[in-house]
Design a protein around this motif. Structure first.
Motif, short mmCIF file in Angstrom:
data_model
loop_
_atom_site.label_atom_id
_atom_site.label_comp_id
_atom_site.label_asym_id
_atom_site.label_seq_id
_atom_site.Cartn_x
_atom_site.Cartn_y
_atom_site.Cartn_z
N GLN A 180 0.78 -1.23 -0.02
CA GLN A 180 -0.04 -0.10 0.11
C GLN A 180 0.83 1.13 0.07
N SER A 181 0.16 2.43 -0.41
CA SER A 181 1.04 3.67 -0.28
C SER A 181 0.82 4.50 0.98
N LEU A 182 1.69 5.58 1.19
CA LEU A 182 1.59 6.27 2.22
C LEU A 182 1.53 7.89 1.34
N THR A 183 0.91 8.55 1.95
CA THR A 183 0.87 9.93 1.87
C THR A 183 1.13 10.89 2.89
N ILE A 184 2.09 11.95 2.87
CA ILE A 184 2.48 12.84 3.64
C ILE A 184 1.73 14.00 3.31
N GLU A 185 0.53 14.18 4.07
CA GLU A 185 -0.34 15.14 3.79
C GLU A 185 -0.01 16.63 3.89
N SER A 186 0.79 16.60 5.41
CA SER A 186 1.45 18.26 5.59
C SER A 186 2.47 17.74 6.56
N ILE A 187 3.36 18.85 6.60
CA ILE A 187 4.38 18.79 7.91
C ILE A 187 3.99 20.00 8.85
N ASP A 188 4.10 19.81 10.12
CA ASP A 188 3.76 21.03 10.98
C ASP A 188 5.14 21.53 11.47
N GLY A 189 5.11 22.74 11.88
CA GLY A 189 6.21 23.24 12.43
C GLY A 189 6.16 22.92 13.76
N THR A 190 7.55 23.09 14.55
CA THR A 190 7.66 22.87 15.86
C THR A 190 7.71 24.13 16.61
N THR A 191 7.96 23.89 18.23
CA THR A 191 8.21 24.94 18.94
C THR A 191 9.67 25.91 18.43
N LEU A 192 10.24 25.20 17.73
CA LEU A 192 11.56 25.66 17.59
C LEU A 192 11.88 26.21 16.00
N LEU A 193 11.10 25.40 15.04
CA LEU A 193 11.04 25.49 13.71
C LEU A 193 9.99 25.86 13.03
N ALA A 194 10.05 26.74 11.74
CA ALA A 194 8.84 26.92 11.09
C ALA A 194 9.31 26.90 9.77
N GLU A 195 8.60 26.95 8.66
CA GLU A 195 8.64 27.02 7.43
C GLU A 195 8.57 28.47 6.89
N THR A 196 9.55 28.71 5.92
CA THR A 196 9.12 30.12 5.39
C THR A 196 8.33 30.23 4.39
N PRO A 197 7.50 31.58 4.45
CA PRO A 197 6.24 31.63 3.50
C PRO A 197 6.80 31.51 2.14
N THR A 198 7.86 31.82 1.88
CA THR A 198 8.28 32.00 0.23
C THR A 198 8.68 30.59 -0.28
N ASP A 199 8.62 29.58 0.60
CA ASP A 199 9.44 28.25 0.45
C ASP A 199 8.66 27.28 1.03
N PRO A 200 7.24 27.25 1.12
CA PRO A 200 6.49 26.16 2.01
C PRO A 200 7.01 24.92 1.70
N TRP A 201 6.75 24.02 2.99
CA TRP A 201 7.07 22.59 3.03
C TRP A 201 6.25 21.80 1.84
N PRO A 202 6.89 20.68 1.49
CA PRO A 202 6.07 19.87 0.63
C PRO A 202 4.63 19.31 1.21
N ARG A 203 3.53 19.30 0.40
CA ARG A 203 2.26 18.85 1.02
C ARG A 203 1.96 17.62 -0.06
N ASN A 204 0.98 16.72 0.59
CA ASN A 204 0.32 15.80 -0.31
C ASN A 204 1.38 14.94 -1.00
N VAL A 205 2.62 14.49 -0.48
CA VAL A 205 3.50 13.66 -1.23
C VAL A 205 3.08 12.14 -1.13
N THR A 206 2.82 11.54 -2.09
CA THR A 206 2.48 10.03 -1.87
C THR A 206 3.66 9.15 -2.21
N ILE A 207 4.08 8.19 -1.45
CA ILE A 207 4.94 7.21 -1.55
C ILE A 207 4.32 6.05 -1.82
#
Length: 276
Positions: A180-207
């Motif tokens: 079966q496959s796996l989908t990374i729907e989104s990636i959350d930020g942490t208390t220490l790290l965040a994504e940059t608005p101009t370069d958002p993290w990958p979403r809906n990546v299916t393996i």
């Protein structure tokens, strides 16, 4: 009536007590430190006027394959009258074939004694007001299902931008031959790290089965720059992935290696320096 029942039980000195009249009440909780280690806190509160010594504590829930046990020191744990104390306990494997019901009954088994009296064993209901066991069981199960599809690790390298304000960490996803496959729907930020608005993290990546190894680049920036951000960090380098495997959706946490964790701390410290 509960007060009378509690007094009667203590006077007898021989029978374990149950329910709300128990000399020791039990509550499940979890700190950020335990969350990162798949452990919980068992909070014990002495409801009596006498100090009690606890020499064993176990919490049982249908959400887990075994009991959640605290390993006492040689002399046990002293509970002062009317005071709570929290003790850490590692979580066993989750019972993923069962329903992750938040209302699942939780029972505690305690071994304790009063000064000058024979040890007693108490079995009583325990409370989980914040749904700690349900949340952790769900995360353990989705992590096991995701691991059957692909291994996911953070590369120990960290590529820091020329201006030092951002960096790139890579999530390496290696399929392991599942059907079966796996989908990374989104990636959350942490208390220490965040994504940059101009370069958002990958979403809906299916393996999918048969896919090649993939490296997902995540450009990070400090999520906070207060003086305690790094010094008091517990879960800031634990990357939360929202994934879907089959019909199950949930959170999978990917921990940075000690090497990468140190590099991230150095990056955040430098990026937050007043000169920047």
């Amino acid at each position: 009536m509960p007060l009378l029942a509690a007094c009667d039980s203590r006077d007898s000195g021989s029978q374990p007590t149950r329910g709300s009249a128990a000399p020791i009440t039990v509550e499940v909780n979890q700190s950020r430190d335990q969350y990162g280690k798949m452990a919980i806190l068992i909070q014990l509160t002495n409801t009596t006027d006498t100090p009690l010594t606890v020499t064993g504590a176990r919490v049982d829930s249908s959400l887990f394959d075994g009991g959640i046990s605290w390993q006492p020191s040689k002399d046990g744990l002293e509970l002062p009258p009317h005071q709570p104390k929290s003790i850490p306990a590692d979580l066993p494997a989750a019972a993923c074939g069962t329903s992750e019901d938040a209302s699942a009954k939780i029972q505690a088994k305690l071994n304790y004694s009063e000064p000058g009296k024979e040890p007693l064993e108490e079995t009583a209901d325990a409370s989980d007001p914040f749904g700690v066991l349900t949340r952790n069981a769900g995360e353990l199960c989705i992590a096991a299902e995701a691991a059957a599809v692909a291994t996911m690790v953070l590369d120990p390298g960290l590529e820091i931008a020329a201006d030092g304000s951002t960096a790139v960490v890579r999530l390496i996803v290696t399929p392991v031959g599942a059907t079966q496959s796996l989908t990374i729907e989104s990636i959350d930020g942490t208390t220490l790290l965040a994504e940059t608005p101009t370069d958002p993290w990958p979403r809906n990546v299916t393996i999918a089965p048969g896919d090649a190894v993939r490296a997902l680049s995540l450009r990070i920036r400090p999520a906070r720059c207060d003086p305690h951000a790094v010094a008091e960090d517990k879960v800031g380098t634990l990357l939360p992935l929202r994934v879907k495997v089959g019909e199950r959706q949930g959170l999978v946490k990917i921990a940075a290696s000690p090497e990468l964790r140190g590099r991230i701390y150095d990056f955040v410290t430098a990026a937050c320096a007043p000169t920047r």
